[in-house]
Design a protein around this motif. Structure first.
Motif, PDB file in Angstrom:
ATOM      1  N   ARG A 108       0.832  -1.208   0.000  1.00  0.00           N
ATOM      2  CA  ARG A 108       0.000   0.000   0.000  1.00  0.00           C
ATOM      3  C   ARG A 108       0.864   1.254   0.000  1.00  0.00           C
ATOM      4  N   ASP A 109       2.076   1.142   0.566  1.00  0.00           N
ATOM      5  CA  ASP A 109       3.003   2.268   0.565  1.00  0.00           C
ATOM      6  C   ASP A 109       3.610   2.458  -0.822  1.00  0.00           C
ATOM      7  N   VAL A 110       3.934   1.344  -1.491  1.00  0.00           N
ATOM      8  CA  VAL A 110       4.436   1.421  -2.868  1.00  0.00           C
ATOM      9  C   VAL A 110       3.408   2.116  -3.752  1.00  0.00           C
ATOM     10  N   LEU A 111       2.152   1.711  -3.621  1.00  0.00           N
ATOM     11  CA  LEU A 111       1.085   2.334  -4.423  1.00  0.00           C
ATOM     12  C   LEU A 111       0.918   3.805  -4.061  1.00  0.00           C
ATOM     13  N   GLY A 112       1.027   4.128  -2.775  1.00  0.00           N
ATOM     14  CA  GLY A 112       0.935   5.520  -2.355  1.00  0.00           C
ATOM     15  C   GLY A 112       2.034   6.365  -2.967  1.00  0.00           C
ATOM     16  N   SER A 113       3.249   5.809  -3.062  1.00  0.00           N
ATOM     17  CA  SER A 113       4.365   6.559  -3.634  1.00  0.00           C
ATOM     18  C   SER A 113       4.156   6.808  -5.128  1.00  0.00           C
ATOM     19  N   ARG A 118       2.463  10.792  -9.391  1.00  0.00           N
ATOM     20  CA  ARG A 118       1.560  11.124 -10.504  1.00  0.00           C
ATOM     21  C   ARG A 118       0.658  12.315 -10.190  1.00  0.00           C
ATOM     22  N   GLU A 119       0.558  12.675  -8.914  1.00  0.00           N
ATOM     23  CA  GLU A 119      -0.302  13.801  -8.544  1.00  0.00           C
ATOM     24  C   GLU A 119       0.490  15.074  -8.246  1.00  0.00           C
ATOM     25  N   ARG A 120       1.762  14.959  -7.918  1.00  0.00           N
ATOM     26  CA  ARG A 120       2.594  16.120  -7.595  1.00  0.00           C
ATOM     27  C   ARG A 120       2.850  16.935  -8.864  1.00  0.00           C
ATOM     28  N   HIS A 121       2.724  18.236  -8.778  1.00  0.00           N
ATOM     29  CA  HIS A 121       2.813  19.100  -9.956  1.00  0.00           C
ATOM     30  C   HIS A 121       4.117  18.909 -10.716  1.00  0.00           C
TER      31      HIS A 121
END
Length: 275
Positions: A108-113, A118-121
């Motif tokens: 779940r941490d890998v997916l969070g990273s 992909r969301e950071r500008h």
């Protein structure tokens, strides 16, 4: 090392707060996400010092592992970097009662990273690759099996010494002079503590779901594992674009973690070819 970095935090997909570093590379549109081994942090492990020295010296792993040189090599090769602490490690938050699950919860941490990048500008349009060691590699394999859509457009993976739980636990029993047939008793205790059996944590099964080009490397004579485990994982990856590299002339698993800073060329070539 003179690296400029930003302290960052982002949520795992189940909300555990994750702490890490973002190291920018000016003018680069390539980023590598780094996932560390069990018991380590994003910066390594001082296992030449107590209490870690006593824990690991029986297997010849009472040496310092410093991952900062790895970050410098990657940065100088033109990569942005996201390095972070998995849950229940380093500065990241506690999840699942502090249990280490050989990749199940840590996935779940890998997916969070990945989602954070992909969301950071500054990073959302970057080409992404993964550099995952041991627990981080197992977590990456598990994440691919259960959330394959998150790996669409991930360019490649370098997986360092993934392992299946039964192999390392059996070896550790032997090093402690405990008959390996006691693995059944240990399995019972693990189930009572975590609700997962050793077989549930068999990362070898997850290799069949690998969906991106993957380069694995491993200490061949590692006292803590068996080469058959990694060979089986490699054989089960259902892709032609894969590579397996053995490290010889050592029995210390930690030498596998130090391999990149000693001889980074094969890994850098893999990243360059796929990014």
């Amino acid at each position: 090392m003179g690296l400029f970095y930003e302290d960052i935090t982002f949520p795992s997909i189940d909300g555990v707060p994750i702490e890490g570093w973002f190291i920018p590379a000016e003018g680069s549109d390539k980023i590598i996400i780094i996932n560390h081994p069990m018991g380590f942090t994003r910066s390594g492990l001082p296992s030449h010092l107590e209490p870690w020295k006593s824990i690991w010296q029986a297997s010849g792993n009472d040496m310092e592992v410093n991952f900062i040189p790895d970050l410098k090599i990657l940065h100088e090769a033109g990569f942005n970097i996201l390095a972070y602490d998995l849950r229940n490690h380093g500065h990241s938050g506690t999840g699942n009662g502090g249990l280490i699950s050989t990749g199940i919860f840590e996935s779940r941490d890998v997916l969070g990273s990945i989602r954070y990048v992909r969301e950071r500008h500054e990073t959302k349009s970057m080409r992404i690759a993964l550099f995952s060691r041991c627990l981080g590699a197992d977590a990456t394999l598990y994440a691919m099996k259960h959330n394959p859509k998150d790996f669409e457009h991930i360019r490649c993976l370098v997986a360092v010494q993934p392992l299946s739980e039964e192999y390392i636990l059996t070896k550790q029993l032997e090093l402690a002079h405990i008959p390996k047939n006691r693995i059944k008793d240990l399995d019972h205790k693990i189930i009572m503590k975590t609700s997962f059996s050793i077989e549930d944590r068999n990362a070898g099964k997850w290799a069949k779901a690998v969906c991106i080009p993957t380069f694995i490397y491993q200490v061949n004579d590692d006292l803590l594992t068996d080469p058959a485990d990694v060979q089986g994982m490699y054989d089960d990856i259902p892709l032609k674009d894969k590579k397996l590299q053995w490290i010889y002339d050592t029995t210390a698993r930690w030498d596998g973690y130090l391999e990149f800073q000693r001889r980074p060329e094969p890994m850098l070539k893999w990243f360059d070819q796929h990014m």
